[in-house]
Design an enzyme around this catalytic site. Sequence first.
Site, PDB file in Angstrom:
ATOM      1  N   HIS A 164      -0.671  -0.002  16.262  1.00 38.23           N
ATOM      2  CA  HIS A 164       0.165   0.460  15.290  1.00 38.23           C
ATOM      3  C   HIS A 164       1.790   0.508  15.987  1.00 38.23           C
ATOM      4  CE1 HIS A 164      -3.232   2.030  13.220  1.00 38.23           C
ATOM      5  NE2 HIS A 164      -2.700   2.356  12.285  1.00 38.23           N
ATOM      6  N   ALA A 171      -5.309  -4.062   0.968  1.00 43.95           N
ATOM      7  CA  ALA A 171      -5.620  -5.458   1.122  1.00 43.95           C
ATOM      8  C   ALA A 171      -4.515  -6.317   1.555  1.00 43.95           C
ATOM      9  CB  ALA A 171      -6.343  -5.774  -0.534  1.00 43.95           C
ATOM     10  N   GLU A 172      -4.286  -6.329   2.645  1.00 45.13           N
ATOM     11  CA  GLU A 172      -3.109  -7.202   3.066  1.00 45.13           C
ATOM     12  C   GLU A 172      -3.043  -8.594   2.884  1.00 45.13           C
ATOM     13  OE1 GLU A 172      -4.688  -5.058   4.804  1.00 45.13           O
ATOM     14  OE2 GLU A 172      -3.210  -3.287   5.129  1.00 45.13           O
ATOM     15  N   GLU A 183       0.850  -1.213  -0.230  1.00 43.22           N
ATOM     16  CA  GLU A 183       0.086   0.181  -0.105  1.00 43.22           C
ATOM     17  C   GLU A 183       1.123   1.356   0.160  1.00 43.22           C
ATOM     18  OE1 GLU A 183      -2.531  -0.697   3.437  1.00 43.22           O
ATOM     19  OE2 GLU A 183      -2.777  -2.654   2.498  1.00 43.22           O
TER      20      GLU A 183
END
Lengths: 320, 325
Positions: free
Chosen positions: A127, A57-58, A29
């Site tokens: 994160h 869309a990992e 991404e």
Amino acid sequence: MKQTIYLMAIREALDEELQRDDKVFILGEDVQQGTFGTTTGLVDKFGPERIMDTPLAETAVAGAAIGAAQAGFRPVADMMFGDFMYIAGDEIMLKAAKWRFLHGGKVNVPVVIMAAVGGGMKLGAEHSMIPEAMIMHTPGLKLAVPSTPYDAKGLLKTAIRDDNPVVFFYHKGLLGLPGEIPEDEYLIPFGQADVKREGSDVTVVATSAMVQQSLAVAEQIKDKVSVEIVDPRTLEPFDLDTIIESVKKTGRVVIVDEDTKRCGITAEIGMQIMENGFDYLDAPIQRVAAANMPIAAGFMEEHVLPQPKNIAGAIEAVMA
Amino acid sequence: MKLKNDDLIFMYKTMVRTRKLDEITIKGLQEGKVLAFYHSSQGSEALAVGAASFLRPDDYLWAHHRGHGIGYILAKGGSGRDFLAEHYGKATGSCLGVSGFHFADPENGALGAAGTIGSVFPMSLGWGLAAKKHGRQQVTIACFGDGGSNRGTLHEAFNLSSVWKLPIVWICDNNGMAQYTPITDAYAKDDIADLATGYDIPAVVVDGMDIIAVHEAVQAAVEKARAGEGPSMIEAKTKRFREHSIGSPDVVHNQPRTDEEIAEMKKLDPIITFKAKLLEQGVLTKADVEKINNDAEAEMAEMDQFCVDSQIPDPSILNTLVYAE
Ligand SMILES: Cc1ncc(C[n+]2csc(CCOP(=O)(O)OP(=O)(O)O)c2C)c(N)n1
């Protein structure tokens, strides 16, 4: 030698390998702009066919990289934040890791999965992770955790050329870290720990940003304790020999890691030292790692992630 | 439901409050009071407020991450102060200061927000399933971006919501951009709504800059869901006025968006256009508009002060949060 910083060293490794081997390409991404700067500008040189911006869309990013690796390419998939690797858990841990074995060694998976990891930015539970234990725990995956610009470049080039899936963690807190790298091309073989500081009283084993934190602590207390710092650089393969050599000299060990303490890599490394170097130990091994809880954000982060004072405290305890 | 003047005024006020809260959060980030990051919702207020106004408190809400959900939260009756305090890392925050930017407000149906975009599709399914089992005609409003729609989780959730006829209103904030990657390079068709119809979920595309259009579409879907007629999907075409995350480059791939492009978008500012409409219809006077503005500013100044004065959490709470007793 020339001066650089950690993120530029990563970019240089990618640049050189893209140049050297047209089977190498990057997907992820927003890699054309680059969220952390590691891939910035490469699209201008290599074009959007080789520096591919993907949808959010990992599973697709990791899966496409793994599939292309099986089919003869050497893709580098950037997962942005290491935490997002959980989304592609099937692809990374069940497919990349197992498919060579599961298919009788017929098909290799020469993929690199890279991600920005670690805390210090107060970004909270989803994160900030450095999921080292999850990767080291999974047979079939290799894992590089560079702590300096020199190691980052040399290890990433090796990762791209490796015929196995390699997870490459670059630490968000180290992106701007300055350091020297050779003018000429170099590679760093996997499975070779590096003694980042020589000392005689205690061996500190640390990875990634914790190497830098430990170095700072060692410098502060140098008049009281002579600290040796060993950086494994890759957790799989893992160079126990260099650590045992150091322990023979010091007799005392502190293991420092930013991932969760429970079942973390400190437990694994500590036990390997017990199994292979118990006779050289003069004191119980101490370990410093993240508290057994999700990583809190904001002002609470420092109460979860290891801090210099915890390292200093563990060194004091092992010396007592 | 026919909107009365008071309803229109509530919606206008809530859009203004959303914008002011957005602005003060940006300022807080720049001053170092906001500790993590912030993804401004300027340009998508009509969607957030249009979608989440006049729901029941016990309706479940997945608030889209843009603006970290503020427009939805305020419209549904949640607290802006809890939101801001969380961003300031204070004990008075919505998650006691341990989350940084996530939001939970169970009394208002907000059971959580994800840092992983698109990961709330499956949970929304659970909220919809629970709503159906409770049998109290609750609905679930589930709001995601065009970027989030690229996740595979969308398909699992759309499919099951349709098969199980769950009371879910799927709402897509399509601002044309994920982080730096445009939807045109991430999705092969024009309308994300087509993904819903593929699963036999009725879907409409609306102008997301028009709060009335959004509200009418969402309310129609809500009524159907309450009546046990299953899920619907609404795709709202919106604009993102600011860069992805405050301080990040404002680019498409790696090409900067131009000032002209942004200026063109801002002509559609949903707050300005709705204000003009309400003034024209005589629902609001110029004096009302000024008062709404001043009140919102005063509210924000008060919130900011409250958050600044609030305590940093006591670290002893951390251990109590990991497991329920
Ligand atoms: C699973 C996951 N992947 C990537 C990200 C990083 N990220 C945060 S927001 C975002 C873009 C989201 O785009 P969209 O869903 O369209 O919402 P918008 O920000 O445009 O409102 C990205 C890539 C993330 N937080 N989670």
